[in-house]
Design a protein around this motif. Structure first.
Motif, PDB file in Angstrom:
ATOM      1  N   GLY A 303       7.413  -4.374  43.598  1.00 48.63           N
ATOM      2  CA  GLY A 303       8.262  -3.237  43.561  1.00 48.63           C
ATOM      3  C   GLY A 303       7.290  -2.072  43.943  1.00 48.63           C
ATOM      4  N   GLN A 304       6.005  -2.172  44.300  1.00 50.68           N
ATOM      5  CA  GLN A 304       5.037  -1.131  44.667  1.00 50.68           C
ATOM      6  C   GLN A 304       4.073  -1.838  45.670  1.00 50.68           C
ATOM      7  N   ARG A 305       3.097  -1.023  46.459  1.00 48.01           N
ATOM      8  CA  ARG A 305       2.337  -1.132  47.068  1.00 48.01           C
ATOM      9  C   ARG A 305       1.238  -1.977  46.231  1.00 48.01           C
ATOM     10  N   PRO A 306       0.729  -3.022  46.900  1.00 52.07           N
ATOM     11  CA  PRO A 306      -0.645  -3.826  46.200  1.00 52.07           C
ATOM     12  C   PRO A 306      -1.696  -2.715  45.773  1.00 52.07           C
ATOM     13  N   ILE A 307      -2.269  -2.737  44.638  1.00 52.14           N
ATOM     14  CA  ILE A 307      -3.358  -1.850  44.341  1.00 52.14           C
ATOM     15  C   ILE A 307      -4.662  -2.161  45.054  1.00 52.14           C
ATOM     16  N   ASP A 308      -5.448  -0.900  45.548  1.00 48.56           N
ATOM     17  CA  ASP A 308      -6.417  -1.182  46.387  1.00 48.56           C
ATOM     18  C   ASP A 308      -7.536  -1.803  45.628  1.00 48.56           C
ATOM     19  N   ALA A 309      -8.323  -2.495  46.220  1.00 51.10           N
ATOM     20  CA  ALA A 309      -9.264  -3.394  45.478  1.00 51.10           C
ATOM     21  C   ALA A 309     -10.474  -2.403  45.045  1.00 51.10           C
ATOM     22  N   LEU A 310     -11.163  -2.816  43.852  1.00 48.91           N
ATOM     23  CA  LEU A 310     -12.129  -2.075  43.275  1.00 48.91           C
ATOM     24  C   LEU A 310     -13.424  -1.849  44.373  1.00 48.91           C
ATOM     25  N   GLN A 311     -13.588  -2.745  45.227  1.00 49.39           N
ATOM     26  CA  GLN A 311     -14.675  -2.356  46.210  1.00 49.39           C
ATOM     27  C   GLN A 311     -14.174  -1.031  47.076  1.00 49.39           C
TER      28      GLN A 311
END
Length: 461
Positions: A303-311
């Motif tokens: 449903g939405q863009r993947p969350i950016d990584a913590l890195q």
């Protein structure tokens, strides 16, 4: 040089009369019938006794001499080697000495309880976590890319760099920047055999006995066991609806690392919000600790863009990013990767080399080709749509067949959800687990496990 081609050279793996004669003489030397330093029957006498050619017996003697069981010389009688000690059977009532003790590491591993591997029977409905539908694998594209890698001329077949093939490192650098927001050089990437080897390398390189590590509670059991096998001490941090509760991070001088799954907490499925991510990074900076970010299924957010990584927001190079192709392609490929802070790259390369020299080269080059051509990202988008369809079917079935009090969490991303059944009493949990392990016959007549018990796989800290 040409190879020596004699019957003796084929004896150890053979099944003919020469092999049987060889085995008989070995047994007689082992039980003392042919004693150390004693004479061995002549080749002529043995050939006559067994009705075989003298050439066969000579080949047997040559093999025994080459292995050090007998001593032969031109013009002299063959004898059993004088240093040979016959095997002795244990006497009745005599205590048999135990095997040599295991190492401290071995004793720790021996005591660990790990989840059992499920049966591999085909089934119509499979609730096993981590299994990927075989029809999702991009068979035709993979075959073309692998064949091209196989047919490409190589100057030599030799060990490759332990950190991985340069073509895959470069391809991953670009892909991770586009898909996961990572900023890194290709040299910071080390190719490994899946995320499990990545976690094991982190444990070996970063932890000593007596150190401490922070771990999500509940969390991924196989990662926890890797860290515990080093002799390090577990410091569990509870998980709530927003992932790891960073307000409860410990101030402990022995903490060396924290393990987290911020994009899709395993197993409860929460996403760590930006405020907690920043708090975790600040804590790591104060404690001079490493953060291991396990992004095991980060591509699959619905449903939405993947969350950016913590890195991607790490400014102090404290985060070790762990990625894998097990969920997007197949766990059978055994391909994953580490994105390391620059100062850790040399030691991880050395540790990887000691572990297994390098990951499979042809598979790396085939995968690099798929990423460079865009085929891999098209495949991920297709599989994401298919998994979203499956997720919807599962949620609809739960809503239709289970009580209204049943609650599902962790549905926004990944390849699993968690089902809470508050109406089930704690004392009834073993019966529920047993029911989940029982099999039924599907329409094709195949036994199919309804599911695997959660206790061993998602065991709280």
């Amino acid at each position: 040089m040409g190879q020596l081609r004699t019957p003796a050279a084929r004896l150890p793996g053979g099944t003919g009369v020469g092999r049987r004669l060889y085995d008989m003489l070995r047994r007689q030397m082992a039980d003392g019938t042919l004693c150390a330093g004693g004479r061995v029957p002549s080749t002529r006498a043995l050939a006559a006794e067994f009705g075989v050619s003298r050439t066969t017996v000579t080949a047997v003697y040559d093999q025994l001499a080459a292995e050090g069981f007998i001593v032969t010389a031109a013009g002299r009688v063959a004898r059993v080697a004088s240093q040979l000690v016959p095997a002795t059977a244990p006497q009745p009532g005599r205590r048999v000495r135990s095997a040599p003790p295991l190492s401290v590491f071995g004793r720790r591993v021996e005591k660990m309880v790990l989840s059992a591997l499920p049966p591999g029977e085909p089934c119509r409905i499979d609730f096993l976590y981590g299994a990927v539908a075989s029809r999702d694998f991009p068979t035709l594209q993979w075959r073309r890319a692998y064949q091209a890698a196989l047919l490409k001329h190589q100057h030599r077949l030799y060990y490759e760099p332990p950190e991985g093939d340069a073509s895959l490192q470069r391809a991953l650098q670009g892909y991770l920047g586009r898909a996961r927001g990572l900023s890194c050089d290709a040299e910071q990437i080390v190719i490994v055999h899946g995320s499990q080897q990545a976690i094991d390398l982190c444990a070996r390189v970063l932890l000593d006995p007596g150190d401490a590590f922070v771990f999500e509670d509940p969390g991924y059991l196989m990662a926890r066991r890797c860290f515990e096998a080093t002799g390090a001490r577990l410091l569990p941090v509870p998980v709530d609806d927003h992932g790891m509760d960073t307000a409860r991070l410990p101030d402990d001088d022995r903490v060396r690392l924290a393990y987290t799954t911020p994009s899709h907490q395993f197993p409860l499925g929460a996403m760590l919000p930006i405020a907690r991510r920043q708090e975790l990074l600040q804590w790591a900076g104060r404690r001079r600790a490493w953060i291991i970010e396990d992004d095991y299924d980060g591509e699959f957010r619905y449903g939405q863009r993947p969350i950016d990584a913590l890195q991607a927001i790490d400014r102090d190079s404290r985060v070790i990013y762990v990625g894998t192709f097990s969920k997007a392609l197949s766990p059978q490929l055994r391909l994953g990767y580490l994105v390391l802070p620059p100062e850790l790259v040399p030691v991880f390369r050395q540790a990887k080399r000691l572990t297994d020299r390098h990951a499979p080269v042809l598979e790396q080059r085939a995968l690099a080709s798929l990423i460079d051509s865009g085929a891999y990202e098209r495949h991920v988008r297709r599989v994401r749509r298919e998994n979203e369809r499956r997720r919807t079917a599962l949620l609809d079935a739960i809503a239709h067949h289970l009580p209204a009090v049943a609650r599902v969490v962790g549905t926004a991303a990944g390849l699993h959800v968690v089902l809470w059944l508050p109406s089930v009493r704690q004392q009834d949990e073993p019966a529920l687990e047993h029911a989940g392990e029982e099999s039924f016959e599907d329409r094709a007549g195949h036994p199919c496990a309804l599911g695997q018990p959660l206790r061993g796989r998602l065991e709280p800290s």
